[in-house]
Design a protein around this motif. Structure first.
Motif, PDB file in Angstrom:
ATOM      1  N   CYS A  29       0.827  -1.204   0.000  1.00 10.83           N
ATOM      2  CA  CYS A  29       0.000   0.000   0.000  1.00 10.83           C
ATOM      3  C   CYS A  29       0.865   1.260   0.000  1.00 10.83           C
ATOM      4  N   GLY A  30       1.941   1.248   0.777  1.00 11.38           N
ATOM      5  CA  GLY A  30       2.849   2.388   0.814  1.00 11.38           C
ATOM      6  C   GLY A  30       3.511   2.640  -0.532  1.00 11.38           C
ATOM      7  N   VAL A  31       3.914   1.550  -1.194  1.00  6.80           N
ATOM      8  CA  VAL A  31       4.530   1.672  -2.520  1.00  6.80           C
ATOM      9  C   VAL A  31       3.534   2.254  -3.521  1.00  6.80           C
ATOM     10  N   ALA A  85      -5.408  -1.999  11.989  1.00  7.78           N
ATOM     11  CA  ALA A  85      -5.541  -0.787  11.184  1.00  7.78           C
ATOM     12  C   ALA A  85      -4.567   0.288  11.639  1.00  7.78           C
ATOM     13  N   PHE A  86      -4.356   0.391  12.929  1.00  9.36           N
ATOM     14  CA  PHE A  86      -3.431   1.393  13.462  1.00  9.36           C
ATOM     15  C   PHE A  86      -2.009   1.125  12.983  1.00  9.36           C
ATOM     16  N   LEU A  87      -1.554  -0.114  13.090  1.00  6.64           N
ATOM     17  CA  LEU A  87      -0.202  -0.452  12.635  1.00  6.64           C
ATOM     18  C   LEU A  87      -0.092  -0.334  11.114  1.00  6.64           C
ATOM     19  N   PHE A  88      -1.176  -0.651  10.419  1.00  3.33           N
ATOM     20  CA  PHE A  88      -1.186  -0.549   8.963  1.00  3.33           C
ATOM     21  C   PHE A  88      -0.942   0.890   8.524  1.00  3.33           C
ATOM     22  N   VAL A  89      -1.644   1.843   9.133  1.00  3.57           N
ATOM     23  CA  VAL A  89      -1.519   3.231   8.704  1.00  3.57           C
ATOM     24  C   VAL A  89      -0.143   3.795   9.068  1.00  3.57           C
ATOM     25  N   VAL A  90       0.424   3.355  10.182  1.00  2.94           N
ATOM     26  CA  VAL A  90       1.742   3.848  10.582  1.00  2.94           C
ATOM     27  C   VAL A  90       2.819   3.323   9.625  1.00  2.94           C
ATOM     28  N   PHE A  91       2.836   2.011   9.435  1.00  2.99           N
ATOM     29  CA  PHE A  91       3.857   1.412   8.567  1.00  2.99           C
ATOM     30  C   PHE A  91       3.668   1.835   7.119  1.00  2.99           C
ATOM     31  N   GLY A  92       2.411   1.844   6.646  1.00  5.68           N
ATOM     32  CA  GLY A  92       2.140   2.242   5.272  1.00  5.68           C
ATOM     33  C   GLY A  92       2.544   3.682   5.006  1.00  5.68           C
ATOM     34  N   ALA A  93       2.291   4.572   5.985  1.00  9.28           N
ATOM     35  CA  ALA A  93       2.637   5.988   5.813  1.00  9.28           C
ATOM     36  C   ALA A  93       4.153   6.185   5.768  1.00  9.28           C
ATOM     37  N   ILE A  94       4.882   5.426   6.562  1.00  4.49           N
ATOM     38  CA  ILE A  94       6.347   5.521   6.540  1.00  4.49           C
ATOM     39  C   ILE A  94       6.877   5.152   5.155  1.00  4.49           C
ATOM     40  N   VAL A  97      -3.923   8.861  -0.761  1.00  6.15           N
ATOM     41  CA  VAL A  97      -5.113   8.557   0.043  1.00  6.15           C
ATOM     42  C   VAL A  97      -5.269   7.065   0.293  1.00  6.15           C
ATOM     43  N   LEU A  98      -4.535   6.227  -0.443  1.00  2.00           N
ATOM     44  CA  LEU A  98      -4.709   4.785  -0.293  1.00  2.00           C
ATOM     45  C   LEU A  98      -4.425   4.307   1.120  1.00  2.00           C
ATOM     46  N   VAL A  99      -3.370   4.828   1.746  1.00  5.96           N
ATOM     47  CA  VAL A  99      -3.006   4.356   3.090  1.00  5.96           C
ATOM     48  C   VAL A  99      -4.111   4.657   4.103  1.00  5.96           C
ATOM     49  N   PRO A 100      -4.552   5.914   4.259  1.00  3.47           N
ATOM     50  CA  PRO A 100      -5.630   6.157   5.216  1.00  3.47           C
ATOM     51  C   PRO A 100      -6.938   5.484   4.817  1.00  3.47           C
ATOM     52  N   LEU A 101      -7.215   5.354   3.525  1.00  2.76           N
ATOM     53  CA  LEU A 101      -8.464   4.720   3.089  1.00  2.76           C
ATOM     54  C   LEU A 101      -8.513   3.251   3.491  1.00  2.76           C
ATOM     55  N   ILE A 102      -7.467   2.502   3.155  1.00  2.00           N
ATOM     56  CA  ILE A 102      -7.446   1.071   3.492  1.00  2.00           C
ATOM     57  C   ILE A 102      -7.457   0.882   5.010  1.00  2.00           C
ATOM     58  N   ALA A 103      -6.691   1.706   5.721  1.00  2.50           N
ATOM     59  CA  ALA A 103      -6.656   1.602   7.183  1.00  2.50           C
ATOM     60  C   ALA A 103      -8.030   1.900   7.784  1.00  2.50           C
ATOM     61  N   PHE A 104      -8.718   2.903   7.234  1.00  3.37           N
ATOM     62  CA  PHE A 104     -10.047   3.261   7.714  1.00  3.37           C
ATOM     63  C   PHE A 104     -11.031   2.111   7.525  1.00  3.37           C
ATOM     64  N   LEU A 105     -11.002   1.475   6.367  1.00  6.93           N
ATOM     65  CA  LEU A 105     -11.892   0.348   6.107  1.00  6.93           C
ATOM     66  C   LEU A 105     -11.530  -0.851   6.976  1.00  6.93           C
ATOM     67  N   LEU A 106     -10.239  -1.086   7.160  1.00 13.94           N
ATOM     68  CA  LEU A 106      -9.790  -2.199   7.998  1.00 13.94           C
ATOM     69  C   LEU A 106     -10.156  -1.971   9.460  1.00 13.94           C
ATOM     70  N   LEU A 130     -15.301  15.472  -1.486  1.00 13.47           N
ATOM     71  CA  LEU A 130     -16.323  15.246  -0.453  1.00 13.47           C
ATOM     72  C   LEU A 130     -17.159  14.005  -0.769  1.00 13.47           C
ATOM     73  N   VAL A 131     -17.465  13.810  -2.042  1.00 11.67           N
ATOM     74  CA  VAL A 131     -18.198  12.605  -2.436  1.00 11.67           C
ATOM     75  C   VAL A 131     -17.363  11.359  -2.141  1.00 11.67           C
ATOM     76  N   SER A 132     -16.056  11.439  -2.399  1.00 10.19           N
ATOM     77  CA  SER A 132     -15.163  10.317  -2.092  1.00 10.19           C
ATOM     78  C   SER A 132     -15.162  10.008  -0.605  1.00 10.19           C
ATOM     79  N   VAL A 133     -15.128  11.046   0.221  1.00  7.91           N
ATOM     80  CA  VAL A 133     -15.175  10.851   1.673  1.00  7.91           C
ATOM     81  C   VAL A 133     -16.493  10.185   2.060  1.00  7.91           C
ATOM     82  N   GLY A 134     -17.592  10.649   1.449  1.00 10.46           N
ATOM     83  CA  GLY A 134     -18.885  10.029   1.727  1.00 10.46           C
ATOM     84  C   GLY A 134     -18.916   8.568   1.335  1.00 10.46           C
TER      85      GLY A 134
END
Length: 438
Positions: free
Chosen positions: A251-253, A280-289, A263-272, A329-333
């Motif tokens: 996801c990070g790549v 999800a917490f570890l996913f967003v941290v590692f993916g963002a790095i 947006v992929l990192v926060p999106l996937i983490a949010f769904l997870l 905004l539609v994407s966020v919805g």
């Protein structure tokens, strides 16, 4: 599982398999919506190919577009008639993959050679030049393409293509990413015909072989997103830490492949997060790095040379800022809707990701078409939809049964009686489904 093997049967026939009368109209209504959604996704897969058809066959373009759409929809809705004979034939699929690879081996040098006369596409130029710079330990964004365009490819794309550039096999990068998704899909479903059908859908879009020939990295980005959802979806229930970190790495790549895919990192983490909070917490941290750190180091070495950021300005040129904000905004919805879809069933993850990414990319694509006077032959923005094609094709593959398309040779144990699915669907809709979110 969301199977509707009895779609289209009469009330008397469905009564014989146990569907109560009071659920029949609901069953038929849901099946109709699923069939419409199924064929709409097929049309979406074919949509970016319209540009190539109008570009190369302007006199017969509409005829070819309509004929192709009808042919693909016919085959896709024929179900079991084609499964084993065409899509599930291992020898035929292997032969097609070998022929596609051979065609790329022969045609990519021809397409790439057009730069000598300032023609063709420069989509591969930035990747090759950037990868060579990285291999030499230099800033990968010091060069412009032979058309003088700034490079928009991010670090993730350069990282993926490094071995292909190193061994002078750049043309293999795109087709290899498709094969990896096919293998992951085969592992997920255990059905070779699903992998074959996926291959058929992708190559039905004329834009896919065209972009493979010119060496576009967008094929890799799209295949990577499809692979990502196949890896993350089982994590919602299995909670495997090793696969979590592998998925976060991918996801990070992908997030660093283009500015708009951060947006992929926060999106996937949010769904997870809807099913596995600690994961999800570890996913967003590692993916963002992975997504930010390498690119940040390159940026700090020479901020003025970091050309991937030019996409932010380009987006505002294509569409007014107000429309881009509305699309965001539609994407966020859609992401919020996707959260509850995944919370109810992890199987909904691919659809949730697709719906969340669609508004922004579709807005940019149609904005480009509008800016070119609605001329399909000039619709370069059709390529903005390419990253969504593999995941759309994946959704078509997975929705074949739920749309009522018969599947020859499928295991009866994989089929849930329709009245049980309807009742379980109502059960989830009423918020009665319980699971451990970790």
């Amino acid at each position: 599982m969301d199977h509707y093997p009895y779609a289209g049967k009469s009330i008397q026939e469905t009564q014989s398999v146990g569907i109560p009368m009071h659920l029949q109209s609901l069953h038929d209504g849901q099946s109709a919506y699923r069939i419409i959604g199924y064929n709409t996704l097929i049309f979406f897969v074919l949509l970016p190919g319209i540009r190539a058809i109008f570009k190369y066959l302007p006199e017969y373009a509409w005829l070819v577009v309509i004929a192709e759409a009808l042919a693909v929809i016919f085959v896709a809705n024929s179900g079991g008639k084609w499964n084993k004979k065409l899509f599930g034939n291992a020898y035929l699929l292997t032969l097609l993959l070998m022929l596609a690879t051979l065609a790329l081996y022969m045609m990519y040098p021809v397409a790439d050679g057009l730069k000598a006369v300032m023609r063709g596409s420069d989509q591969d130029d930035c990747v090759v030049l950037g990868a060579l710079r990285l291999l030499a330990g230099q800033n990968p964004y010091l060069d412009l393409t032979y058309f003088g365009n700034p490079c928009s490819t991010g670090f993730g794309v350069l990282l993926y293509y490094l071995p292909f550039v190193l061994f002078n096999a750049y043309f293999l990068g795109g087709i290899f990413s498709i094969v990896v998704v096919m293998a992951a899909l085969l592992r997920s479903t255990g059905r070779l015909e699903d992998a074959g059908f996926f291959f058929f859908l992708l190559f039905s879009c004329v834009a896919v072989p065209e972009l493979l020939v010119v060496g576009s990295d967008l094929i890799f980005v799209g295949s990577g997103i499809a692979l990502l959802v196949l890896l993350v979806r089982p994590l919602a229930d299995s909670k495997q830490w090793g696969m979590l970190f592998l998925s976060a790495l991918l996801c990070g790549v992908l997030a660093s492949s283009r500015v708009n895919f951060l947006v992929l990192v926060p999106l996937i983490a949010f769904l997870l997060f809807s099913r596995w909070r600690s994961g999800a917490f570890l996913f967003v941290v590692f993916g963002a790095i992975i997504a930010f750190l390498p690119s940040l180091l390159i940026y700090l070495s020479d901020p003025q040379a970091f050309t991937p950021l030019h996409l932010l300005h380009k987006a505002q040129v294509i569409m007014p800022r107000g429309i881009l904000i509305v699309a965001a905004l539609v994407s966020v919805g859609m992401a919020i809707v996707g959260y509850f879809m995944v919370r109810r069933s992890a199987q909904a993850l691919p659809l949730a990701v697709f719906l969340s990414l669609l508004p922004g990319l579709l807005t940019l694509s149609l904005g480009d078409l509008y800016g070119r006077g609605w001329n399909p032959a000039l619709w370069e923005g059709a390529n903005y939809l390419i990253p969504l094609l593999p995941i759309a094709a994946l959704l078509v593959v997975e929705q074949r049964k739920s749309a009522g398309i018969p599947s020859h040779g499928s295991d009866p144990k994989d089929t849930i009686r329709p009245q049980e699915q309807l009742l379980s669907g109502d059960h989830a809709l009423n918020g009665m489904t319980r699971h451990n979110t970790g």
